[in-house]
Structures are given as structure tokens and as C-alpha cells.
Design an enzyme around this catalytic site. Sequence first.
Site, short mmCIF file in Angstrom:
data_model
loop_
_atom_site.label_atom_id
_atom_site.label_comp_id
_atom_site.label_asym_id
_atom_site.label_seq_id
_atom_site.Cartn_x
_atom_site.Cartn_y
_atom_site.Cartn_z
N HIS A 1 0.78 -1.37 -0.07
CA HIS A 1 -0.05 -0.05 -0.02
C HIS A 1 0.84 1.20 -0.03
O HIS A 1 0.45 2.41 -0.56
CB HIS A 1 -0.91 0.04 1.19
CG HIS A 1 -1.75 -1.17 1.00
ND1 HIS A 1 -1.96 -2.34 1.68
CD2 HIS A 1 -2.99 -1.27 0.32
CE1 HIS A 1 -2.75 -3.30 1.32
NE2 HIS A 1 -3.40 -2.57 0.48
N HIS B 1 -2.60 -5.35 -6.69
CA HIS B 1 -3.00 -6.50 -6.13
C HIS B 1 -4.26 -7.07 -6.03
O HIS B 1 -5.15 -6.40 -6.17
CB HIS B 1 -2.07 -6.54 -4.58
CG HIS B 1 -2.84 -5.52 -3.92
ND1 HIS B 1 -2.73 -4.13 -3.93
CD2 HIS B 1 -3.97 -5.73 -2.97
CE1 HIS B 1 -3.60 -3.45 -3.15
NE2 HIS B 1 -4.38 -4.39 -2.48
N CYS C 1 -14.65 -7.02 2.39
CA CYS C 1 -13.73 -6.70 1.48
C CYS C 1 -12.25 -7.07 2.13
O CYS C 1 -11.88 -6.70 3.12
CB CYS C 1 -13.58 -5.39 0.85
SG CYS C 1 -13.60 -4.19 1.88
N HIS D 1 -8.00 -9.07 0.94
CA HIS D 1 -6.99 -9.50 0.05
C HIS D 1 -6.90 -10.95 0.27
O HIS D 1 -6.80 -11.38 1.64
CB HIS D 1 -5.48 -9.08 0.45
CG HIS D 1 -5.38 -7.53 0.50
ND1 HIS D 1 -5.57 -6.73 1.76
CD2 HIS D 1 -5.70 -6.65 -0.39
CE1 HIS D 1 -5.41 -5.49 1.53
NE2 HIS D 1 -5.63 -5.33 0.50
N GLU E 1 -15.10 -11.75 9.60
CA GLU E 1 -15.46 -10.25 9.74
C GLU E 1 -16.79 -10.26 10.55
O GLU E 1 -16.92 -9.48 11.52
CB GLU E 1 -15.33 -9.52 8.60
CG GLU E 1 -13.74 -9.38 8.08
CD GLU E 1 -13.78 -8.26 7.10
OE1 GLU E 1 -14.99 -7.71 6.62
OE2 GLU E 1 -12.62 -8.40 6.33
N GLU F 1 -4.39 2.11 -2.46
CA GLU F 1 -4.91 0.72 -2.86
C GLU F 1 -4.92 0.84 -4.43
O GLU F 1 -5.43 1.71 -5.08
CB GLU F 1 -6.50 0.73 -2.51
CG GLU F 1 -6.71 0.23 -1.09
CD GLU F 1 -6.41 -1.19 -0.64
OE1 GLU F 1 -5.54 -1.74 -1.45
OE2 GLU F 1 -6.69 -1.74 0.51
N GLU G 1 -6.21 -2.21 -6.45
CA GLU G 1 -6.77 -3.59 -6.50
C GLU G 1 -7.29 -3.94 -7.58
O GLU G 1 -7.90 -3.24 -8.68
CB GLU G 1 -7.76 -3.68 -5.54
CG GLU G 1 -7.15 -3.43 -4.07
CD GLU G 1 -8.24 -3.81 -2.65
OE1 GLU G 1 -7.60 -4.13 -1.87
OE2 GLU G 1 -9.40 -3.54 -3.09
#
EC number: 5.3.3.2
Length: 174
Positions: free
Chosen positions: A27, A33, A67, A69, A87, A113, A115
Site C-alpha cells: 500500500h 494486487h 473486502c 486480500h 469479519e 490501494e 486492487e
Amino acid sequence: MADPRDEIEIPAWEGDRLVPVDKIEVHRRGLRHPAISVFVNWNGHTLLQQRAAGKYHTPGLWTNSCCTHPRWGEAAQDCASRRLGEELGLRGLPLRPLGQIEYRAPVGVELIEHEVVEVFVAELEDEPRPAPDPAEVQRTDWMTFAALRADVAARPERYTPWLAIYLAEHRLAL
């Protein structure tokens, strides 16, 4: 058993190669990513979460249901299912892929970010009962997409940059 690197390294592209890189470094450098985003929908509403105050970026902002990774070698849908459980305490939801979105946005504290996001939706008939992990999520709420779009447009500072991008630029078929 999970690899301890999963918490500190994520897959990121350096040139044309996908390699494990420290999450904060990804980041800081704005490296491209993989990521996942999930929208949990019920009765014409979508589940939002307010990110925990201790998150390393965008703390306290509202965003879509989940959300994150993926871990190294983890399939996007498996990641989405895992993180919904971790979460929000939501397990076994029927996830439907919606497609891929790529975006780049500053997320505060000199982090970016960038993404390539696999987006999923879970359309539920019965009202789910989230049990958020307080280290990840402060609160949850339900909003219609019309109300969410209007609120993001009126008060963008309350929301994560990626949620605003999804709604404004991609008009997700939710």
C-alpha cells in the site's frame, strides 16, 4: 493451519510477476494486487460495515459487506467465504461472482490501494444475523442501494474510496 505470513504478506504484482509482499509495503508503493469484495443483500437492502477504529487505513469509514486480500494461493471465492465468517460471523452464504473491477485510490496516511477486485454478491431470502468481530467491524447497517448511492454522493467522507468507485464508476448489477 494458516501460514503466519498470511497476516503480513499478500500477493502483489511486481512487474509481470505475482509475488508475496508485506501488506503495508504494497500500500505504500501502490502495487497492483488481488482483492475481493462482497455485497450481502436481503429484502432490497445491502449490508454495510463500519470499519474498526484500529484498521491500518480507512478506520471508521463505512463500506460494503466485506473486502480483503486473498492469501497466497487462495481462490477468490474461498477468500470471500472465509472473510465473511471472520469479519461478520456469516458462514455458508451462496456467493455469486459479479466480475472484476480494477481501481487505484489513495486511502489516507500516504497509502494507496491499487486492487484487481473479484466482486461477489450473496442474495439472501432470510435475514442474516451478523456477529461482527470488533477488531474488524465497529457496526453494521442495512441500506437500499438507492439510499446508499444518494448518501455516498452527499457525504463521501463517510465511505471508503472503493465503495464510492464501485457505485459511481461501475454501477454494479446488484
